[in-house]
Write a protein that holds these residues in place. Structure first.
Motif, PDB file in Angstrom:
ATOM      1  N   GLY A  44     -34.367   3.904 -35.153  1.00  0.00           N
ATOM      2  CA  GLY A  44     -32.887   4.338 -35.575  1.00  0.00           C
ATOM      3  C   GLY A  44     -32.197   4.517 -34.349  1.00  0.00           C
ATOM      4  O   GLY A  44     -30.974   4.794 -34.176  1.00  0.00           O
ATOM      5  N   ARG A  78     -30.186   2.629 -31.432  1.00  0.00           N
ATOM      6  CA  ARG A  78     -29.584   1.335 -31.206  1.00  0.00           C
ATOM      7  C   ARG A  78     -29.002   1.234 -29.497  1.00  0.00           C
ATOM      8  O   ARG A  78     -28.548   0.353 -29.325  1.00  0.00           O
ATOM      9  CB  ARG A  78     -28.519   0.873 -32.041  1.00  0.00           C
ATOM     10  CG  ARG A  78     -29.386   0.453 -33.419  1.00  0.00           C
ATOM     11  CD  ARG A  78     -28.256   0.138 -34.420  1.00  0.00           C
ATOM     12  NE  ARG A  78     -27.005  -0.579 -33.966  1.00  0.00           N
ATOM     13  CZ  ARG A  78     -25.854  -0.398 -34.453  1.00  0.00           C
ATOM     14  NH1 ARG A  78     -25.440   0.526 -35.626  1.00  0.00           N
ATOM     15  NH2 ARG A  78     -24.791  -0.856 -34.001  1.00  0.00           N
ATOM     16  N   HIS A  79     -29.037   2.637 -29.091  1.00  0.00           N
ATOM     17  CA  HIS A  79     -28.411   2.793 -27.932  1.00  0.00           C
ATOM     18  C   HIS A  79     -29.338   2.168 -26.662  1.00  0.00           C
ATOM     19  O   HIS A  79     -30.502   2.704 -26.829  1.00  0.00           O
ATOM     20  CB  HIS A  79     -28.067   4.035 -27.377  1.00  0.00           C
ATOM     21  CG  HIS A  79     -26.992   4.491 -28.318  1.00  0.00           C
ATOM     22  ND1 HIS A  79     -27.376   5.185 -29.460  1.00  0.00           N
ATOM     23  CD2 HIS A  79     -25.546   4.808 -28.322  1.00  0.00           C
ATOM     24  CE1 HIS A  79     -26.250   5.787 -30.022  1.00  0.00           C
ATOM     25  NE2 HIS A  79     -25.213   5.230 -29.424  1.00  0.00           N
ATOM     26  N   VAL A  80     -29.102   1.251 -26.056  1.00  0.00           N
ATOM     27  CA  VAL A  80     -30.145   0.378 -25.095  1.00  0.00           C
ATOM     28  C   VAL A  80     -29.755   0.472 -23.453  1.00  0.00           C
ATOM     29  O   VAL A  80     -30.649   0.229 -23.002  1.00  0.00           O
ATOM     30  CB  VAL A  80     -30.426  -1.116 -25.617  1.00  0.00           C
ATOM     31  CG1 VAL A  80     -31.016  -1.041 -26.997  1.00  0.00           C
ATOM     32  CG2 VAL A  80     -29.239  -1.846 -25.412  1.00  0.00           C
TER      33      VAL A  80
HETATM   34  C1  B12 Z   1     -21.993   2.381 -26.342  1.00  0.00           C
HETATM   35  C2  B12 Z   1     -22.561   3.597 -27.546  1.00  0.00           C
HETATM   36  C3  B12 Z   1     -22.807   2.868 -28.711  1.00  0.00           C
HETATM   37  C4  B12 Z   1     -23.229   1.510 -28.662  1.00  0.00           C
HETATM   38  C5  B12 Z   1     -24.387   1.325 -28.212  1.00  0.00           C
HETATM   39  C6  B12 Z   1     -24.427  -0.100 -27.814  1.00  0.00           C
HETATM   40  C7  B12 Z   1     -25.669  -0.503 -26.772  1.00  0.00           C
HETATM   41  N1  B12 Z   1     -25.868  -1.803 -26.507  1.00  0.00           N
HETATM   42  O1  B12 Z   1     -26.133   0.503 -26.175  1.00  0.00           O
HETATM   43  C8  B12 Z   1     -23.125   1.458 -30.249  1.00  0.00           C
HETATM   44  C9  B12 Z   1     -21.907   0.946 -30.843  1.00  0.00           C
HETATM   45  C10 B12 Z   1     -24.126   0.588 -30.961  1.00  0.00           C
HETATM   46  C11 B12 Z   1     -23.243   2.924 -30.753  1.00  0.00           C
HETATM   47  C12 B12 Z   1     -23.610   3.128 -32.232  1.00  0.00           C
HETATM   48  C13 B12 Z   1     -23.623   4.557 -32.522  1.00  0.00           C
HETATM   49  N2  B12 Z   1     -23.339   5.460 -31.610  1.00  0.00           N
HETATM   50 CO1  B12 Z   1     -23.057   5.782 -29.864  1.00  0.00          CO
HETATM   51  N3  B12 Z   1     -22.224   6.007 -28.066  1.00  0.00           N
HETATM   52  C14 B12 Z   1     -22.333   4.905 -27.329  1.00  0.00           C
HETATM   53  C15 B12 Z   1     -21.818   5.678 -25.930  1.00  0.00           C
HETATM   54  C16 B12 Z   1     -20.373   5.450 -25.612  1.00  0.00           C
HETATM   55  C17 B12 Z   1     -22.596   5.184 -24.684  1.00  0.00           C
HETATM   56  C18 B12 Z   1     -24.168   5.484 -24.977  1.00  0.00           C
HETATM   57  C19 B12 Z   1     -24.982   5.385 -23.485  1.00  0.00           C
HETATM   58  O2  B12 Z   1     -25.135   4.326 -23.271  1.00  0.00           O
HETATM   59  N4  B12 Z   1     -25.041   6.514 -22.977  1.00  0.00           N
HETATM   60  C20 B12 Z   1     -25.854   6.600 -21.883  1.00  0.00           C
HETATM   61  C21 B12 Z   1     -24.882   7.565 -20.953  1.00  0.00           C
HETATM   62  C22 B12 Z   1     -23.555   7.186 -20.843  1.00  0.00           C
HETATM   63  O3  B12 Z   1     -25.072   8.793 -21.373  1.00  0.00           O
HETATM   64  P1  B12 Z   1     -24.744  10.085 -20.487  1.00  0.00           P
HETATM   65  O4  B12 Z   1     -24.560  11.339 -21.287  1.00  0.00           O
HETATM   66  O5  B12 Z   1     -23.657  10.270 -19.586  1.00  0.00           O
HETATM   67  O6  B12 Z   1     -26.166  10.193 -19.881  1.00  0.00           O
HETATM   68  C23 B12 Z   1     -26.283  10.886 -18.687  1.00  0.00           C
HETATM   69  C24 B12 Z   1     -27.928  11.318 -18.448  1.00  0.00           C
HETATM   70  O7  B12 Z   1     -28.691  11.406 -19.701  1.00  0.00           O
HETATM   71  C25 B12 Z   1     -28.569  10.006 -17.870  1.00  0.00           C
HETATM   72  N5  B12 Z   1     -29.011   8.759 -18.751  1.00  0.00           N
HETATM   73  C26 B12 Z   1     -28.335   8.041 -19.383  1.00  0.00           C
HETATM   74  N6  B12 Z   1     -29.072   6.976 -20.002  1.00  0.00           N
HETATM   75  C27 B12 Z   1     -30.337   7.583 -19.381  1.00  0.00           C
HETATM   76  C28 B12 Z   1     -31.445   6.819 -19.637  1.00  0.00           C
HETATM   77  C29 B12 Z   1     -32.563   7.208 -18.994  1.00  0.00           C
HETATM   78  C30 B12 Z   1     -33.826   6.488 -19.034  1.00  0.00           C
HETATM   79  C31 B12 Z   1     -32.585   8.277 -17.892  1.00  0.00           C
HETATM   80  C32 B12 Z   1     -33.649   8.620 -17.298  1.00  0.00           C
HETATM   81  C33 B12 Z   1     -31.469   9.109 -17.947  1.00  0.00           C
HETATM   82  C34 B12 Z   1     -30.195   8.553 -18.536  1.00  0.00           C
HETATM   83  O8  B12 Z   1     -27.541   9.581 -16.969  1.00  0.00           O
HETATM   84  C35 B12 Z   1     -26.128  10.227 -17.460  1.00  0.00           C
HETATM   85  C36 B12 Z   1     -25.876  11.124 -16.301  1.00  0.00           C
HETATM   86  O9  B12 Z   1     -25.162  10.359 -15.781  1.00  0.00           O
HETATM   87  C37 B12 Z   1     -22.082   7.335 -26.266  1.00  0.00           C
HETATM   88  C38 B12 Z   1     -21.058   8.319 -25.471  1.00  0.00           C
HETATM   89  C39 B12 Z   1     -22.110   9.032 -24.712  1.00  0.00           C
HETATM   90  N7  B12 Z   1     -21.711  10.253 -24.435  1.00  0.00           N
HETATM   91  O10 B12 Z   1     -23.230   8.800 -24.304  1.00  0.00           O
HETATM   92  C40 B12 Z   1     -21.970   7.089 -28.022  1.00  0.00           C
HETATM   93  C41 B12 Z   1     -22.659   8.129 -28.484  1.00  0.00           C
HETATM   94  C42 B12 Z   1     -24.170   8.252 -28.077  1.00  0.00           C
HETATM   95  N8  B12 Z   1     -22.896   7.644 -29.809  1.00  0.00           N
HETATM   96  C43 B12 Z   1     -22.821   8.267 -30.836  1.00  0.00           C
HETATM   97  C44 B12 Z   1     -22.795   8.187 -32.372  1.00  0.00           C
HETATM   98  C45 B12 Z   1     -22.644   9.075 -33.225  1.00  0.00           C
HETATM   99  C46 B12 Z   1     -23.094   6.860 -32.507  1.00  0.00           C
HETATM  100  C47 B12 Z   1     -23.395   6.370 -34.215  1.00  0.00           C
HETATM  101  C48 B12 Z   1     -23.945   7.280 -35.139  1.00  0.00           C
HETATM  102  C49 B12 Z   1     -21.994   5.863 -34.392  1.00  0.00           C
HETATM  103  C50 B12 Z   1     -21.909   5.436 -36.161  1.00  0.00           C
HETATM  104  N9  B12 Z   1     -21.306   6.228 -36.700  1.00  0.00           N
HETATM  105  O11 B12 Z   1     -22.146   4.223 -36.514  1.00  0.00           O
HETATM  106  C51 B12 Z   1     -24.004   4.854 -33.736  1.00  0.00           C
HETATM  107  C52 B12 Z   1     -25.528   5.266 -33.893  1.00  0.00           C
HETATM  108  C53 B12 Z   1     -26.327   3.897 -33.737  1.00  0.00           C
HETATM  109  C54 B12 Z   1     -27.866   4.168 -33.539  1.00  0.00           C
HETATM  110  N10 B12 Z   1     -28.477   4.349 -34.740  1.00  0.00           N
HETATM  111  O12 B12 Z   1     -28.351   4.235 -32.426  1.00  0.00           O
HETATM  112  C55 B12 Z   1     -22.713   9.961 -30.185  1.00  0.00           C
HETATM  113  C56 B12 Z   1     -23.984  10.491 -30.390  1.00  0.00           C
HETATM  114  C57 B12 Z   1     -23.621  11.945 -30.681  1.00  0.00           C
HETATM  115  C58 B12 Z   1     -25.137  12.782 -30.924  1.00  0.00           C
HETATM  116  N11 B12 Z   1     -25.206  13.554 -29.583  1.00  0.00           N
HETATM  117  O13 B12 Z   1     -25.725  12.875 -31.824  1.00  0.00           O
HETATM  118  C59 B12 Z   1     -22.049   9.422 -28.932  1.00  0.00           C
HETATM  119  C60 B12 Z   1     -22.802  10.742 -27.855  1.00  0.00           C
HETATM  120  C61 B12 Z   1     -20.600   9.584 -28.975  1.00  0.00           C
HETATM  121  C62 B12 Z   1     -19.999  10.877 -29.235  1.00  0.00           C
HETATM  122  N12 B12 Z   1     -19.347  11.411 -27.925  1.00  0.00           N
HETATM  123  O14 B12 Z   1     -20.011  11.439 -29.949  1.00  0.00           O
HETATM  124  N13 B12 Z   1     -22.897   3.737 -29.846  1.00  0.00           N
END
Ligand code: B12
Length: 309
Positions: A186, A188-190
């Motif tokens: 489930g 898809r975020h990679v």
């Molecule tokens: C790109 C993206 C997508 C792309 C993914 C493409 C891909 N190739 O990965 C696509 C379009 C596929 C997608 C789909 C969906 N998405 Co999306 N997506 C995103 C987005 C914009 C970035 C995701 C990401 O890479 N996050 C990583 C970073 C950017 O997140 P971060 O919080 O800054 O992470 C911090 C730390 O955790 C750490 N970190 C991050 N990653 C990692 C990994 C490791 C290993 C470690 C140690 C640390 C770490 O670094 C950051 C600190 O500086 C996020 C926005 C967000 N806030 O993340 C939404 C988000 C994750 N998505 C969301 C949603 C709802 C969906 C969908 C359900 C939308 C839909 N209705 O279809 C689907 C679900 C798909 C699924 N089943 O997985 C929501 C999740 C809400 C929740 N918490 O439940 C988010 C948060 C958007 C939002 N603001 O609402 N998505």
């Protein structure tokens, strides 16, 4: 190094004189003057007596710049990198703003340039955490507020995935203990998982990445086949720990979770190890795990080597 520069010793205004700043940052006063004149860093305020006054943030910036220069980086490049990490250092706007604007405008060339600029100026983990991830988060937040940004989010994530794919390939190694990484059913975020693979490779792990949306049992099967010492599930969507994920994991194989969706997991004694919460923490933990199981490894546990930037 003298504590005060001529003419400033009697000024009781708050803040540091240039001499005090230089002493604290362990950089000659003359160097501070040159950096300030040429690059605007540090950036003093003026006391009532018109003397320069510097803040603790200025000390940290000068010390950071001196550290980069000591590693051989040119001062102009170091200042550009500092501005990506620290908007208070005279950058025009938060570093991710230009990247968001490029993605909103659908300009792929500009998106690639902004991502590459960050990757060139900083190490991969810093570039992701200071520039790329904040841009993704902003687009995600806008999507949540019903703004029409889905295409921009897809554009940015595919550019980032393509860059991470190259970094992952460049970092790959064919020796060292095996780590198998996947995104569970489930999920898809990679992007975070791809970054983690690169971090693990640099730490000395031989990584196999199985991609998105994979049932735990399949990941375990492959990890057993590869005689992996570490199996990592990367969660971006929030998910509670599930003991069933550990089914079939043999003794001697360490189970770990990572990513924003697993950030709240706190090690039950027999639960998975948490690699995180941030990538920088994951880098440290991964190097520590490797040192425990393979103390003689050739890991570069200090960070990302230049070729991986
Ligand atoms: C790109 C993206 C997508 C792309 C993914 C493409 C891909 N190739 O990965 C696509 C379009 C596929 C997608 C789909 C969906 N998405 Co999306 N997506 C995103 C987005 C914009 C970035 C995701 C990401 O890479 N996050 C990583 C970073 C950017 O997140 P971060 O919080 O800054 O992470 C911090 C730390 O955790 C750490 N970190 C991050 N990653 C990692 C990994 C490791 C290993 C470690 C140690 C640390 C770490 O670094 C950051 C600190 O500086 C996020 C926005 C967000 N806030 O993340 C939404 C988000 C994750 N998505 C969301 C949603 C709802 C969906 C969908 C359900 C939308 C839909 N209705 O279809 C689907 C679900 C798909 C699924 N089943 O997985 C929501 C999740 C809400 C929740 N918490 O439940 C988010 C948060 C958007 C939002 N603001 O609402 N998505």
């Amino acid at each position: 190094m003298s504590r005060f520069v001529k003419g400033e010793s009697a000024d009781p205004s708050p803040g540091l004189s240039i001499g005090a700043l230089a002493a604290r940052a362990e950089v000659p006063v003359e160097t501070v003057r040159i950096w300030e004149r040429r690059y605007g860093v540090p950036s003093p305020t003026r006391s009532a007596g018109r003397h320069r006054r510097y803040s603790e943030a200025d000390v940290a910036r000068v010390r950071w710049l001196a550290g980069r220069v000591a590693t051989g980086q040119r001062i102009g490049e170091a200042v550009a990198a500092l501005r990506l990490l620290d908007p208070g250092a005279g950058g025009d706007a938060p570093a991710h703003t230009a990247l968001v604007a490029a993605a909103l405008g659908g300009d792929q060339g500009a998106v690639e340039r902004e991502v590459d600029r960050a990757l060139a100026a900083l190490d991969m983990v810093q570039a992701l955490e200071a520039v790329v991830f904040p841009a993704l988060v902003e687009l995600g937040d806008r999507w949540e507020r019903d703004q029409p940004v889905i295409a921009s989010e897809h554009l940015l994530s595919q550019v980032v995935a393509s860059r991470l794919s190259s970094l992952m390939t460049a970092a790959r190694r064919d020796d060292g203990p095996v780590a198998v990484v996947h995104c569970p059913s489930g999920e898809r975020h990679v992007l975070g998982a791809m970054a983690l693979c690169t971090v693990l490779s640099h730490a000395g792990w031989q990584v196999t990445f199985l991609g998105a949306d994979l049932p735990a049992a399949e990941a375990v099967r492959m990890a057993v086949l590869r005689e992996a010492r570490l199996m990592v599930a990367v969660h971006t969507l929030p998910r509670a720990p599930d003991p069933a994920d550990a089914a079939g994991v043999p003794p001697g194989m360490l189970l770990a979770v990572a990513g924003p969706g697993a950030a709240g997991w706190r090690g039950a004694p027999d639960g998975p190890v948490l690699l995180g919460p941030r990538l920088d923490d994951a880098r440290r933990v991964a190097a520590g795990l490797l040192a425990e199981i393979a103390p003689a490894s050739t890991a570069d546990a200090r960070g990302v080597p230049a070729e991986g930037r």
